[in-house]
Motif scaffolding. Structure first.
Motif, PDB file in Angstrom:
ATOM      1  N   TYR A  92       0.843  -1.208   0.000  1.00  0.00           N
ATOM      2  CA  TYR A  92       0.000   0.000   0.000  1.00  0.00           C
ATOM      3  C   TYR A  92       0.873   1.251   0.000  1.00  0.00           C
ATOM      4  O   TYR A  92       0.659   2.178  -0.794  1.00  0.00           O
ATOM      5  N   SER A 137       1.206   4.193  -2.843  1.00  0.00           N
ATOM      6  CA  SER A 137       0.621   5.488  -2.498  1.00  0.00           C
ATOM      7  C   SER A 137       1.396   6.624  -3.166  1.00  0.00           C
ATOM      8  O   SER A 137       2.628   6.631  -3.159  1.00  0.00           O
ATOM      9  N   ILE A 139      -8.369   7.586   5.542  1.00  0.00           N
ATOM     10  CA  ILE A 139      -9.401   7.362   4.532  1.00  0.00           C
ATOM     11  C   ILE A 139     -10.012   8.711   4.185  1.00  0.00           C
ATOM     12  O   ILE A 139     -10.094   9.608   5.038  1.00  0.00           O
ATOM     13  N   LYS A 195     -19.481   2.442   0.237  1.00  0.00           N
ATOM     14  CA  LYS A 195     -18.251   2.327  -0.538  1.00  0.00           C
ATOM     15  C   LYS A 195     -18.628   2.350  -2.014  1.00  0.00           C
ATOM     16  O   LYS A 195     -19.641   1.778  -2.432  1.00  0.00           O
ATOM     17  N   LEU A 223     -10.844   0.908   7.257  1.00  0.00           N
ATOM     18  CA  LEU A 223      -9.411   0.906   6.948  1.00  0.00           C
ATOM     19  C   LEU A 223      -8.974  -0.431   6.363  1.00  0.00           C
ATOM     20  O   LEU A 223      -8.062  -0.476   5.529  1.00  0.00           O
ATOM     21  N   ARG A 269      -9.848  -0.227   2.810  1.00  0.00           N
ATOM     22  CA  ARG A 269      -8.877   0.636   2.137  1.00  0.00           C
ATOM     23  C   ARG A 269      -7.571  -0.115   1.887  1.00  0.00           C
ATOM     24  O   ARG A 269      -6.967   0.001   0.817  1.00  0.00           O
ATOM     25  N   PRO A 309      -4.439   2.251  -2.390  1.00  0.00           N
ATOM     26  CA  PRO A 309      -4.641   3.681  -2.149  1.00  0.00           C
ATOM     27  C   PRO A 309      -5.490   4.415  -3.194  1.00  0.00           C
ATOM     28  O   PRO A 309      -5.914   5.543  -2.946  1.00  0.00           O
ATOM     29  N   THR A 343      -8.383   5.969  -5.089  1.00  0.00           N
ATOM     30  CA  THR A 343      -9.804   6.241  -4.861  1.00  0.00           C
ATOM     31  C   THR A 343     -10.645   5.911  -6.091  1.00  0.00           C
ATOM     32  O   THR A 343     -11.875   5.905  -6.002  1.00  0.00           O
ATOM     33  N   SER A 349     -13.740   4.219  -2.981  1.00  0.00           N
ATOM     34  CA  SER A 349     -13.876   5.478  -2.258  1.00  0.00           C
ATOM     35  C   SER A 349     -15.056   5.348  -1.297  1.00  0.00           C
ATOM     36  O   SER A 349     -15.890   4.447  -1.420  1.00  0.00           O
TER      37      SER A 349
END
Length: 249
Positions: A64, A68, A86, A154, A174, A177, A182, A184, A188
Motif C-alpha cells: 500500500y 501510495s 481514509i 463504498k 481501513l 482501504r 490507495p 480512490t 472510495s
C-alpha cells in the motif's frame, strides 16, 4: 482521542449486516438488481475476508505504501494493528444541525446545508468501525444530528460501471482501504443519509424539526415568487402581442 477539522482536508484521529447495492453509469443511482453480477460477489468475498495473518498484513501495508502517491501512508504496529487515512465524500441532501455555544452553557443550534462533494480525510485505526467513522465526522463538524440518520457507502468501479454499496455499522473501513489499495478510483467512501424511503422524523430533535419548517417555508416563498414572476412576464408578453395586433388591450 483527538481531532482537528477543516472543511475539505482536515483529519481526525480515532483509535445488522444488511447491504444495499446500486450501480450507475458514473453518476445516477438505480435500484439494486435482483441478481448480483459476479464481480459484485467478488467484492462480497473481499468484505468477508477480514482475517489476515500478521505477515499478510505487513505485506499489504508495505505494498500500500509503495503504491501510495501522497503522504497518507499506513503504519503497522508491533501488535498487528495498523493506522492510516481514509477520505470520505459528503453527499448530504438534507440540512444538518450544528452545535453552538450559548449563554450559561446552553447550546444553540443552527441548521444549514453542507456543500455536496466536500472531501474529508480521517486518520483512523484498523479497529475503528463504520459507526465510529460516522461519529468522528459528526464530531469534526460539531454536528448535533443523530448518527443513526447517516450511512457510509463504498463506491467502486467494475467494467466501466460505478457501484455503490452500503456498509454495515460493524465493518472496518481501513481494512477495505488496505485491501483495495490507495487509489480512490478503485474504492472510495461516501457519507449519505439513510436511504429508508422516508425521513426518520423520530430521530430529529424539536429544534431540528423547527429548522426544517423554516427551510420549507423559505422554499415555498421562493417557489411562489418564481411562479408569480413567470406569470407576470407571460401576461405582459400577451398584452404586448395583443396591442401589436390591434386586439383588445
Amino acid at each position: 482521542m483527538s481531532w482537528t477539522s477543516t472543511m475539505s482536508s482536515g483529519y481526525s484521529s480515532w483509535e445488522e449486516d444488511s447491504e444495499e447495492y446500486f450501480f450507475t453509469a458514473r453518476t445516477s443511482l438505480f435500484k439494486k438488481p435482483s441478481v448480483k453480477p459476479s464481480h459484485i460477489k467478488d467484492v462480497e468475498k473481499e468484505k468477508t475476508c477480514t482475517q489476515l495473518t500478521h505477515e499478510e498484513i505487513r505485506q499489504k501495508v508495505e505494498q500500500y505504501n509503495a503504491d501510495s502517491r501522497d503522504h497518507f501512508k499506513m503504519t503497522l504496529n508491533p501488535n498487528g494493528l495498523y493506522t492510516g487515512f481514509i477520505k470520505v465524500q459528503l453527499d448530504l441532501r438534507r440540512p444538518i444541525t450544528v452545535k453552538g455555544g450559548g449563554a450559561r452553557g446552553v447550546k444553540d443550534q443552527e441548521a444549514f446545508h453542507l456543500p455536496r462533494g466536500s472531501i474529508n480525510t480521517l486518520h483512523i485505526s484498523s479497529t475503528n468501525t463504520v459507526r465510529q467513522v460516522i461519529e468522528a465526522l459528526l464530531n469534526k463538524f460539531t454536528l448535533a444530528d443523530n448518527p443513526a440518520k447517516f450511512a457510509l457507502f463504498k463506491r467502486f468501479s467494475r467494467e466501466d460501471q460505478v457501484y455503490t454499496c452500503k456498509l454495515s455499522d460493524k465493518e472496518h473501513p481501513l481494512f477495505l482501504r488496505l485491501v483495495a489499495g490507495p487509489s480512490t478510483d478503485v474504492l472510495s467512501f461516501v457519507l449519505k443519509e439513510q436511504q429508508t424511503g422516508e425521513a426518520m422524523w423520530e430521530a430529529f430533535s424539536i429544534p431540528e424539526l423547527q429548522n426544517f419548517l423554516r427551510f420549507l417555508d423559505k422554499e415555498e416563498q421562493d417557489q411562489l415568487c418564481l411562479i408569480t414572476n413567470r406569470y407576470n412576464s407571460y401576461k405582459e408578453k400577451l398584452e404586448e402581442a395583443l396591442r401589436a395586433t390591434g386586439g383588445p388591450g
